[in-house]
Write a protein that holds these residues in place. Sequence first.
Motif, PDB file in Angstrom:
ATOM      1  N   LYS A   1      -8.064  19.617  43.009  1.00 57.63           N
ATOM      2  CA  LYS A   1      -8.421  20.919  42.436  1.00 57.63           C
ATOM      3  C   LYS A   1      -9.895  20.953  42.065  1.00 57.63           C
ATOM      4  CE  LYS A   1      -3.846  22.057  40.596  1.00 57.63           C
ATOM      5  NZ  LYS A   1      -3.102  22.525  39.379  1.00 57.63           N
ATOM      6  N   GLU A   2     -10.392  22.168  41.866  1.00 57.17           N
ATOM      7  CA  GLU A   2     -11.778  22.331  41.448  1.00 57.17           C
ATOM      8  C   GLU A   2     -11.919  22.055  39.953  1.00 57.17           C
ATOM      9  OE1 GLU A   2     -13.178  25.714  44.719  1.00 57.17           O
ATOM     10  OE2 GLU A   2     -13.216  26.153  42.577  1.00 57.17           O
ATOM     11  N   ARG A   3     -13.135  21.709  39.562  1.00 64.24           N
ATOM     12  CA  ARG A   3     -13.415  21.507  38.139  1.00 64.24           C
ATOM     13  C   ARG A   3     -13.282  22.849  37.420  1.00 64.24           C
ATOM     14  NH1 ARG A   3     -18.483  17.808  36.506  1.00 64.24           N
ATOM     15  NH2 ARG A   3     -17.397  16.572  38.103  1.00 64.24           N
ATOM     16  N   GLU A   4     -12.634  22.841  36.260  1.00 69.11           N
ATOM     17  CA  GLU A   4     -12.415  24.081  35.520  1.00 69.11           C
ATOM     18  C   GLU A   4     -12.814  23.932  34.063  1.00 69.11           C
ATOM     19  OE1 GLU A   4      -8.245  25.078  35.546  1.00 69.11           O
ATOM     20  OE2 GLU A   4      -7.685  23.349  34.341  1.00 69.11           O
TER      21      GLU A   4
ATOM     22  N   TYR B   1     -14.872  20.259  30.440  1.00 73.08           N
ATOM     23  CA  TYR B   1     -14.309  20.717  31.695  1.00 73.08           C
ATOM     24  C   TYR B   1     -13.340  19.647  32.175  1.00 73.08           C
ATOM     25  CZ  TYR B   1     -17.952  24.299  31.952  1.00 73.08           C
ATOM     26  OH  TYR B   1     -18.753  25.383  31.707  1.00 73.08           O
ATOM     27  N   ARG B   2     -12.482  20.007  33.122  1.00 72.26           N
ATOM     28  CA  ARG B   2     -11.567  19.018  33.675  1.00 72.26           C
ATOM     29  C   ARG B   2     -11.372  19.261  35.167  1.00 72.26           C
ATOM     30  NH1 ARG B   2      -5.924  20.937  30.687  1.00 72.26           N
ATOM     31  NH2 ARG B   2      -5.582  22.868  31.905  1.00 72.26           N
ATOM     32  N   GLN B   3     -11.023  18.175  35.841  1.00 72.03           N
ATOM     33  CA  GLN B   3     -10.765  18.267  37.272  1.00 72.03           C
ATOM     34  C   GLN B   3      -9.550  17.421  37.611  1.00 72.03           C
ATOM     35  OE1 GLN B   3     -14.093  17.278  39.805  1.00 72.03           O
ATOM     36  NE2 GLN B   3     -13.215  18.417  41.526  1.00 72.03           N
TER      37      GLN B   3
ATOM     38  N   ALA C   1      -5.930  15.102  34.141  1.00 74.68           N
ATOM     39  CA  ALA C   1      -7.186  15.353  34.848  1.00 74.68           C
ATOM     40  C   ALA C   1      -8.249  14.382  34.332  1.00 74.68           C
ATOM     41  CB  ALA C   1      -7.654  16.788  34.625  1.00 74.68           C
TER      42      ALA C   1
ATOM     43  N   TYR D   1     -14.556  16.083  31.594  1.00 74.61           N
ATOM     44  CA  TYR D   1     -16.002  15.901  31.598  1.00 74.61           C
ATOM     45  C   TYR D   1     -16.640  16.668  30.433  1.00 74.61           C
ATOM     46  CZ  TYR D   1     -15.378  14.311  36.416  1.00 74.61           C
ATOM     47  OH  TYR D   1     -14.989  13.636  37.541  1.00 74.61           O
TER      48      TYR D   1
END
Length: 113
Positions: free
Chosen positions: A41-44, A35-37, A89, A92
Amino acid sequence: QVQLVESGGGLVQPGEPLRLSCVASGNWLSDMGWYRQAPGKERELVATITRGGSPDYADSVKGRFTISRDNAKNTIYLQMNSLKPEDTAVYYCNGKGISRTYWGQGTQVTVSP
């Protein structure tokens, strides 16, 4: 308890590649993913992979990123090609255990000229 440790982040120029790794220690994990943030912005979701090796990708990275897994090493990888500034970003690592989901601390990826 499971620990996820990411590595491989850094600063690259647009169009260059980068490879992230995530090593898991502890209990058995089924699906894992990245995932990335980005700032503000929200984590995506970026990509996920089953224990059997079946991948899935966000539309924004399809054709550029490849997720892979080595169960013998308890490691997943994210090969990122043709990087764009919008890929900047904190990335994660994520892993699903029997009763909960685990997260790594994150590794910064910055794509800038």
